[in-house]
Design a protein around this motif. Sequence first.
Motif, PDB file in Angstrom:
ATOM      1  N   LEU A  21       0.889  -1.073  -0.037  1.00 51.07           N
ATOM      2  CA  LEU A  21      -0.083  -0.150  -0.128  1.00 51.07           C
ATOM      3  C   LEU A  21       0.840   1.372   0.086  1.00 51.07           C
ATOM      4  CD1 LEU A  21      -3.000   0.799   0.129  1.00 51.07           C
ATOM      5  CD2 LEU A  21      -2.436   1.297   2.559  1.00 51.07           C
ATOM      6  N   ILE A  22       1.929   1.139   0.964  1.00 53.55           N
ATOM      7  CA  ILE A  22       2.710   2.440   0.895  1.00 53.55           C
ATOM      8  C   ILE A  22       3.324   2.663  -0.410  1.00 53.55           C
ATOM      9  CG2 ILE A  22       4.950   3.221   2.206  1.00 53.55           C
ATOM     10  CD1 ILE A  22       4.065   1.966   4.587  1.00 53.55           C
ATOM     11  N   HIS A  23       4.176   1.366  -0.809  1.00 51.51           N
ATOM     12  CA  HIS A  23       4.774   1.554  -2.253  1.00 51.51           C
ATOM     13  C   HIS A  23       3.777   2.035  -3.471  1.00 51.51           C
ATOM     14  CE1 HIS A  23       7.960  -0.759  -0.152  1.00 51.51           C
ATOM     15  NE2 HIS A  23       8.198   0.401  -0.274  1.00 51.51           N
ATOM     16  N   GLY A  24       2.586   1.587  -3.447  1.00 48.91           N
ATOM     17  CA  GLY A  24       1.520   1.862  -4.235  1.00 48.91           C
ATOM     18  C   GLY A  24       1.247   3.431  -4.286  1.00 48.91           C
ATOM     19  N   MET A  25       1.039   3.941  -2.999  1.00 52.64           N
ATOM     20  CA  MET A  25       0.823   5.354  -2.739  1.00 52.64           C
ATOM     21  C   MET A  25       1.855   6.244  -3.180  1.00 52.64           C
ATOM     22  SD  MET A  25      -1.134   5.322   0.738  1.00 52.64           S
ATOM     23  CE  MET A  25      -0.764   6.995   1.241  1.00 52.64           C
ATOM     24  N   GLY A  26       3.182   5.651  -3.249  1.00 53.30           N
ATOM     25  CA  GLY A  26       4.471   6.492  -3.620  1.00 53.30           C
ATOM     26  C   GLY A  26       4.187   6.286  -5.239  1.00 53.30           C
ATOM     27  N   VAL A  27       3.807   5.187  -5.954  1.00 49.75           N
ATOM     28  CA  VAL A  27       3.874   5.409  -7.338  1.00 49.75           C
ATOM     29  C   VAL A  27       2.763   6.242  -7.919  1.00 49.75           C
ATOM     30  CG1 VAL A  27       3.370   3.834  -9.270  1.00 49.75           C
ATOM     31  CG2 VAL A  27       4.705   2.717  -7.553  1.00 49.75           C
ATOM     32  N   VAL A  28       1.480   6.112  -7.215  1.00 51.43           N
ATOM     33  CA  VAL A  28       0.554   7.106  -7.683  1.00 51.43           C
ATOM     34  C   VAL A  28       1.294   8.490  -7.358  1.00 51.43           C
ATOM     35  CG1 VAL A  28      -1.780   7.934  -6.996  1.00 51.43           C
ATOM     36  CG2 VAL A  28      -1.236   5.291  -7.244  1.00 51.43           C
ATOM     37  N   SER A  29       1.714   8.979  -6.056  1.00 48.50           N
ATOM     38  CA  SER A  29       2.158  10.281  -6.099  1.00 48.50           C
ATOM     39  C   SER A  29       3.294  10.684  -7.020  1.00 48.50           C
ATOM     40  CB  SER A  29       2.839  10.424  -4.668  1.00 48.50           C
ATOM     41  OG  SER A  29       1.896  10.089  -3.715  1.00 48.50           O
ATOM     42  N   GLY A  30       4.104   9.676  -7.429  1.00 51.54           N
ATOM     43  CA  GLY A  30       5.156   9.888  -8.489  1.00 51.54           C
ATOM     44  C   GLY A  30       4.557  10.323  -9.970  1.00 51.54           C
ATOM     45  N   LEU A  31       3.303   9.423 -10.123  1.00 51.87           N
ATOM     46  CA  LEU A  31       2.565  10.014 -11.377  1.00 51.87           C
ATOM     47  C   LEU A  31       1.935  11.264 -11.502  1.00 51.87           C
ATOM     48  CD1 LEU A  31       0.814   6.452 -12.133  1.00 51.87           C
ATOM     49  CD2 LEU A  31       2.919   7.202 -13.116  1.00 51.87           C
ATOM     50  N   ALA A  32       1.568  11.707 -10.120  1.00 48.30           N
ATOM     51  CA  ALA A  32       1.179  13.079  -9.903  1.00 48.30           C
ATOM     52  C   ALA A  32       2.105  14.021 -10.358  1.00 48.30           C
ATOM     53  CB  ALA A  32       0.424  13.365  -8.634  1.00 48.30           C
ATOM     54  N   GLY A  33       3.392  13.653  -9.808  1.00 45.88           N
ATOM     55  CA  GLY A  33       4.510  14.653  -9.969  1.00 45.88           C
ATOM     56  C   GLY A  33       4.691  14.708 -11.727  1.00 45.88           C
ATOM     57  N   TYR A  34       4.749  13.698 -12.205  1.00 44.17           N
ATOM     58  CA  TYR A  34       4.859  13.791 -13.800  1.00 44.17           C
ATOM     59  C   TYR A  34       3.868  14.729 -14.122  1.00 44.17           C
ATOM     60  CZ  TYR A  34       7.904   9.727 -14.877  1.00 44.17           C
ATOM     61  OH  TYR A  34       9.001   8.781 -15.043  1.00 44.17           O
ATOM     62  N   TYR A  35       2.390  14.587 -13.917  1.00 41.75           N
ATOM     63  CA  TYR A  35       1.419  15.305 -14.223  1.00 41.75           C
ATOM     64  C   TYR A  35       1.605  16.911 -14.108  1.00 41.75           C
ATOM     65  CZ  TYR A  35      -2.934  17.880 -14.354  1.00 41.75           C
ATOM     66  OH  TYR A  35      -3.917  18.864 -14.449  1.00 41.75           O
ATOM     67  N   PHE A  36       2.484  16.985 -12.844  1.00 42.41           N
ATOM     68  CA  PHE A  36       2.673  18.618 -12.840  1.00 42.41           C
ATOM     69  C   PHE A  36       3.592  19.123 -13.528  1.00 42.41           C
ATOM     70  CE2 PHE A  36       0.157  17.944  -8.931  1.00 42.41           C
ATOM     71  CZ  PHE A  36      -0.708  19.129  -8.936  1.00 42.41           C
ATOM     72  N   LEU A  37       4.631  18.218 -13.600  1.00 47.39           N
ATOM     73  CA  LEU A  37       5.997  18.443 -14.570  1.00 47.39           C
ATOM     74  C   LEU A  37       5.572  18.919 -15.903  1.00 47.39           C
ATOM     75  CD1 LEU A  37       9.054  18.907 -14.162  1.00 47.39           C
ATOM     76  CD2 LEU A  37       9.029  16.609 -14.923  1.00 47.39           C
ATOM     77  N   LYS A  38       4.634  17.943 -16.663  1.00 43.63           N
ATOM     78  CA  LYS A  38       4.482  17.983 -17.955  1.00 43.63           C
ATOM     79  C   LYS A  38       3.209  18.635 -18.408  1.00 43.63           C
ATOM     80  CE  LYS A  38       3.391  14.794 -21.860  1.00 43.63           C
ATOM     81  NZ  LYS A  38       4.293  15.296 -22.940  1.00 43.63           N
ATOM     82  N   ASN A  39       2.177  18.710 -17.568  1.00 42.47           N
ATOM     83  CA  ASN A  39       0.829  19.564 -18.052  1.00 42.47           C
ATOM     84  C   ASN A  39       0.854  20.432 -17.540  1.00 42.47           C
ATOM     85  OD1 ASN A  39       0.607  16.288 -18.162  1.00 42.47           O
ATOM     86  ND2 ASN A  39      -1.256  17.046 -19.089  1.00 42.47           N
ATOM     87  N   ARG A  40       1.296  20.874 -16.031  1.00 37.85           N
ATOM     88  CA  ARG A  40       1.128  22.089 -15.591  1.00 37.85           C
ATOM     89  C   ARG A  40       2.368  23.055 -15.516  1.00 37.85           C
ATOM     90  NH1 ARG A  40      -3.522  21.646 -11.967  1.00 37.85           N
ATOM     91  NH2 ARG A  40      -3.250  23.923 -11.401  1.00 37.85           N
ATOM     92  N   ARG A  41       3.415  22.405 -16.101  1.00 38.31           N
ATOM     93  CA  ARG A  41       4.917  23.126 -16.042  1.00 38.31           C
ATOM     94  C   ARG A  41       5.305  23.456 -14.729  1.00 38.31           C
ATOM     95  NH1 ARG A  41       6.901  21.082 -19.417  1.00 38.31           N
ATOM     96  NH2 ARG A  41       7.099  21.460 -21.461  1.00 38.31           N
TER      97      ARG A  41
END
Length: 358
Positions: free
Chosen positions: A58-78
């Motif tokens: 669960l902890i690592h899964g949450m980490g992966v999801v948060s990482g994907l959110a990081g990708y989103y902020f980096l690419k889509n929201r700049r």
Amino acid sequence: MINKLFYSRIEAWLNQSRSDEEFRENSFVFVSLTILIAILSFLLYYNVFIIFIPILALIHGMGVVSGLAGYYFLKNRRSTRTAGIITVTIMTTISLLFIIGTQNREFALAFCFLTPVIAVFILGYKLGSFFSLINFAVVAYFCLTEMQNWHPVPFDTISFIHLTIIYFFLFSISYFYDSGRRHTMRLLKESNLQLKALSTTDVLTGLPNRLKMEELLLNFDEVKWIAMLDVDDFKSVNDNYGHDIGDRVLKVIAKQLANTIGDDGVAGRWGGEEFLIAFYISDVDAIEKKLIELQAKIAAKNFGLERNVTVSCGATPHQSHMHRTAFRRADEALYRAKASGKNCYKLDMTAIGMEALQ
Ligand SMILES: Nc1nc2c(ncn2[C@@H]2O[C@H](COP(=O)(O)OP(=O)(O)OP(=O)(O)O)[C@@H](O)[C@H]2O)c(=O)[nH]1
């Protein structure tokens, strides 16, 4: 070769060129996020399929999801900063949980050495230091309160002192390296701006130079009309009063031009005793009014010479994709103004694009 391929992939993903100012930081956050997501994905797989520990999964899964959110902020929201905060938060949380979970086995405490290096580089020496110090404070709290319960052997004071020394050593190096680098980048940016301003400014009059005006005409559709201005019989000013006085006359005219045009456009020096006005207004009456006002002001100005200084002018509508045609028409209109006695203006009202159709 691999380096080139690697960077071109990141360029494509970020949709940003390597020469962009933010590319370095964005790519650094991207790489950190990618490594983090790869490690967490492996741990997620391991905790689900190999040893099955749901809480860790669960902890690592949450980490992966948060990482994907990081990708989103980096690419889509700049938003490099948000992506960076997410990266450092995941890294800090996971390493803290690891330290608490495994205690001093497998050198778990070594994970607190990550933050001074990663956080300071990703978030900058100010915010990064803040993150890192908080992380260290939490680790120190655990070390100091739980020393006796530390497994497999109690954690001793000397070990804590060693840990602190190494931590602050890494912290200082990262802090001073990053603050120095950012300071150098700031200086470089400032001198680039100064260089750019110098390369686009006319040294004598302080007006935008030809390069800047061409850039404006080519790239801005807001320029609706252009006017070419030429000082009448300027050669005789130079011949009779000298070049210094001629220069002073050009400076005064430039000032008059900028003041009269105001927010309705931009005036620049085209070269020699020629000026160009790029009008943002398209109303012919308003443009004629401006030109009349300008000519009257210059003719009435006391230049300290025994003669008046006057200017002739030719104006025409402008569109960026036809800017060469517009420029030629303005020049022809100016020629007609000169031919019909000087100190006057002529308009070329031909609709833009007509010549292209003929
Ligand atoms: N002082 C000074 N003179 C300049 C500068 N740039 C060009 N000139 C002079 O401007 C003069 C332009 O002369 P001409 O092209 O013959 O034009 P004119 O005497 O203004 O005649 P008309 O355009 O027909 O009214 C030349 O004497 C150039 O040396 C400058 O930066 N400073």
